[in-house]
Design a protein around this motif. Structure first.
Motif, PDB file in Angstrom:
ATOM      1  N   LYS A   1       0.821  -1.218   0.000  1.00 43.54           N
ATOM      2  CA  LYS A   1       0.000   0.000   0.000  1.00 43.54           C
ATOM      3  C   LYS A   1       0.852   1.265   0.000  1.00 43.54           C
ATOM      4  O   LYS A   1       0.501   2.252  -0.647  1.00 43.54           O
ATOM      5  CB  LYS A   1      -0.963   0.007   1.184  1.00 43.54           C
ATOM      6  CG  LYS A   1      -2.011  -1.072   1.078  1.00 43.54           C
ATOM      7  CD  LYS A   1      -2.790  -0.948  -0.217  1.00 43.54           C
ATOM      8  CE  LYS A   1      -3.686  -2.129  -0.457  1.00 43.54           C
ATOM      9  NZ  LYS A   1      -4.126  -2.239  -1.830  1.00 43.54           N
ATOM     10  N   VAL A   2       1.970   1.261   0.700  1.00 49.47           N
ATOM     11  CA  VAL A   2       2.855   2.427   0.697  1.00 49.47           C
ATOM     12  C   VAL A   2       3.428   2.637  -0.706  1.00 49.47           C
ATOM     13  O   VAL A   2       3.516   3.769  -1.184  1.00 49.47           O
ATOM     14  CB  VAL A   2       3.972   2.282   1.756  1.00 49.47           C
ATOM     15  CG1 VAL A   2       5.048   3.334   1.579  1.00 49.47           C
ATOM     16  CG2 VAL A   2       3.360   2.368   3.157  1.00 49.47           C
TER      17      VAL A   2
ATOM     18  N   GLY B   1       1.242   4.625  -2.874  1.00 44.69           N
ATOM     19  CA  GLY B   1       1.066   6.029  -2.531  1.00 44.69           C
ATOM     20  C   GLY B   1       0.253   6.294  -1.274  1.00 44.69           C
ATOM     21  O   GLY B   1      -0.033   7.442  -0.948  1.00 44.69           O
ATOM     22  N   TRP B   2      -0.120   5.252  -0.553  1.00 42.13           N
ATOM     23  CA  TRP B   2      -0.866   5.403   0.691  1.00 42.13           C
ATOM     24  C   TRP B   2       0.098   5.643   1.845  1.00 42.13           C
ATOM     25  O   TRP B   2       1.209   5.124   1.858  1.00 42.13           O
ATOM     26  CB  TRP B   2      -1.693   4.160   0.978  1.00 42.13           C
ATOM     27  CG  TRP B   2      -2.803   3.950  -0.001  1.00 42.13           C
ATOM     28  CD1 TRP B   2      -2.774   3.187  -1.125  1.00 42.13           C
ATOM     29  CD2 TRP B   2      -4.101   4.534   0.033  1.00 42.13           C
ATOM     30  NE1 TRP B   2      -3.968   3.258  -1.780  1.00 42.13           N
ATOM     31  CE2 TRP B   2      -4.810   4.074  -1.090  1.00 42.13           C
ATOM     32  CE3 TRP B   2      -4.742   5.405   0.918  1.00 42.13           C
ATOM     33  CZ2 TRP B   2      -6.120   4.464  -1.351  1.00 42.13           C
ATOM     34  CZ3 TRP B   2      -6.048   5.767   0.659  1.00 42.13           C
ATOM     35  CH2 TRP B   2      -6.718   5.305  -0.464  1.00 42.13           C
ATOM     36  N   SER B   3      -0.331   6.413   2.842  1.00 44.51           N
ATOM     37  CA  SER B   3       0.448   6.641   4.064  1.00 44.51           C
ATOM     38  C   SER B   3      -0.156   5.817   5.192  1.00 44.51           C
ATOM     39  O   SER B   3      -1.367   5.881   5.435  1.00 44.51           O
ATOM     40  CB  SER B   3       0.415   8.117   4.447  1.00 44.51           C
ATOM     41  OG  SER B   3       1.040   8.896   3.466  1.00 44.51           O
ATOM     42  N   PHE B   4       0.690   5.073   5.884  1.00 45.07           N
ATOM     43  CA  PHE B   4       0.232   4.248   6.996  1.00 45.07           C
ATOM     44  C   PHE B   4      -0.284   5.143   8.113  1.00 45.07           C
ATOM     45  O   PHE B   4       0.365   6.111   8.510  1.00 45.07           O
ATOM     46  CB  PHE B   4       1.379   3.371   7.500  1.00 45.07           C
ATOM     47  CG  PHE B   4       1.021   2.526   8.677  1.00 45.07           C
ATOM     48  CD1 PHE B   4       0.088   1.518   8.572  1.00 45.07           C
ATOM     49  CD2 PHE B   4       1.619   2.756   9.904  1.00 45.07           C
ATOM     50  CE1 PHE B   4      -0.251   0.737   9.669  1.00 45.07           C
ATOM     51  CE2 PHE B   4       1.298   1.977  11.003  1.00 45.07           C
ATOM     52  CZ  PHE B   4       0.359   0.968  10.879  1.00 45.07           C
ATOM     53  N   ASP B   5      -1.477   4.833   8.633  1.00 45.61           N
ATOM     54  CA  ASP B   5      -2.102   5.666   9.652  1.00 45.61           C
ATOM     55  C   ASP B   5      -2.299   4.933  10.977  1.00 45.61           C
ATOM     56  O   ASP B   5      -2.394   5.556  12.015  1.00 45.61           O
ATOM     57  CB  ASP B   5      -3.447   6.181   9.134  1.00 45.61           C
ATOM     58  CG  ASP B   5      -3.992   7.320   9.962  1.00 45.61           C
ATOM     59  OD1 ASP B   5      -3.249   8.290  10.192  1.00 45.61           O
ATOM     60  OD2 ASP B   5      -5.157   7.229  10.387  1.00 45.61           O
TER      61      ASP B   5
ATOM     62  N   PHE C   1      -4.884   3.333   6.229  1.00 46.50           N
ATOM     63  CA  PHE C   1      -4.048   4.175   5.380  1.00 46.50           C
ATOM     64  C   PHE C   1      -4.822   5.413   4.953  1.00 46.50           C
ATOM     65  O   PHE C   1      -6.052   5.390   4.897  1.00 46.50           O
ATOM     66  CB  PHE C   1      -3.623   3.415   4.112  1.00 46.50           C
ATOM     67  CG  PHE C   1      -2.818   2.187   4.368  1.00 46.50           C
ATOM     68  CD1 PHE C   1      -1.438   2.246   4.416  1.00 46.50           C
ATOM     69  CD2 PHE C   1      -3.433   0.963   4.575  1.00 46.50           C
ATOM     70  CE1 PHE C   1      -0.673   1.110   4.648  1.00 46.50           C
ATOM     71  CE2 PHE C   1      -2.696  -0.185   4.808  1.00 46.50           C
ATOM     72  CZ  PHE C   1      -1.317  -0.104   4.847  1.00 46.50           C
ATOM     73  N   THR C   2      -4.091   6.479   4.627  1.00 41.70           N
ATOM     74  CA  THR C   2      -4.706   7.692   4.096  1.00 41.70           C
ATOM     75  C   THR C   2      -3.863   8.215   2.937  1.00 41.70           C
ATOM     76  O   THR C   2      -2.683   7.870   2.803  1.00 41.70           O
ATOM     77  CB  THR C   2      -4.790   8.816   5.156  1.00 41.70           C
ATOM     78  OG1 THR C   2      -3.472   9.098   5.632  1.00 41.70           O
ATOM     79  CG2 THR C   2      -5.686   8.430   6.301  1.00 41.70           C
ATOM     80  N   ARG C   3      -4.498   9.047   2.100  1.00 36.59           N
ATOM     81  CA  ARG C   3      -3.773   9.793   1.064  1.00 36.59           C
ATOM     82  C   ARG C   3      -4.678  10.916   0.592  1.00 36.59           C
ATOM     83  O   ARG C   3      -5.896  10.844   0.715  1.00 36.59           O
ATOM     84  CB  ARG C   3      -3.299   8.924  -0.082  1.00 36.59           C
ATOM     85  CG  ARG C   3      -4.372   8.451  -1.029  1.00 36.59           C
ATOM     86  CD  ARG C   3      -3.759   7.689  -2.197  1.00 36.59           C
ATOM     87  NE  ARG C   3      -4.812   7.105  -3.011  1.00 36.59           N
ATOM     88  CZ  ARG C   3      -4.608   6.212  -3.954  1.00 36.59           C
ATOM     89  NH1 ARG C   3      -3.390   5.771  -4.191  1.00 36.59           N
ATOM     90  NH2 ARG C   3      -5.600   5.744  -4.662  1.00 36.59           N
TER      91      ARG C   3
END
Length: 58
Positions: free
Chosen positions: A24-25, A28-32, A52-54
């Motif tokens: 997922k990273v 382009g996703w950021s681990f939340d 995750f967020t983006r």
């Protein structure tokens, strides 16, 4: 606008968590965060939820 993604893992091991995080990273996703679902009869989690967020692309 912020987008959210939840990844559910029913097989919770170091390898499956690592694989999902890296996948997922790379997308382009950021681990939340991470949440575990536990069973009373076991010390190991039965499920994990990776959050995750983006930023949404316009």
């Amino acid at each position: 606008m912020l987008q959210y993604k939840v990844v559910e893992l029913s097989n919770v091991t170091e390898e499956t968590i690592e694989e999902a995080l890296n996948e997922k990273v790379a997308e382009g996703w950021s681990f939340d965060g991470m949440q575990f679902a536990m069973r009373e009869s076991s010390k190991r989690p039965s499920m994990a939820f990776l959050l995750f967020t983006r930023e949404e692309e316009a």
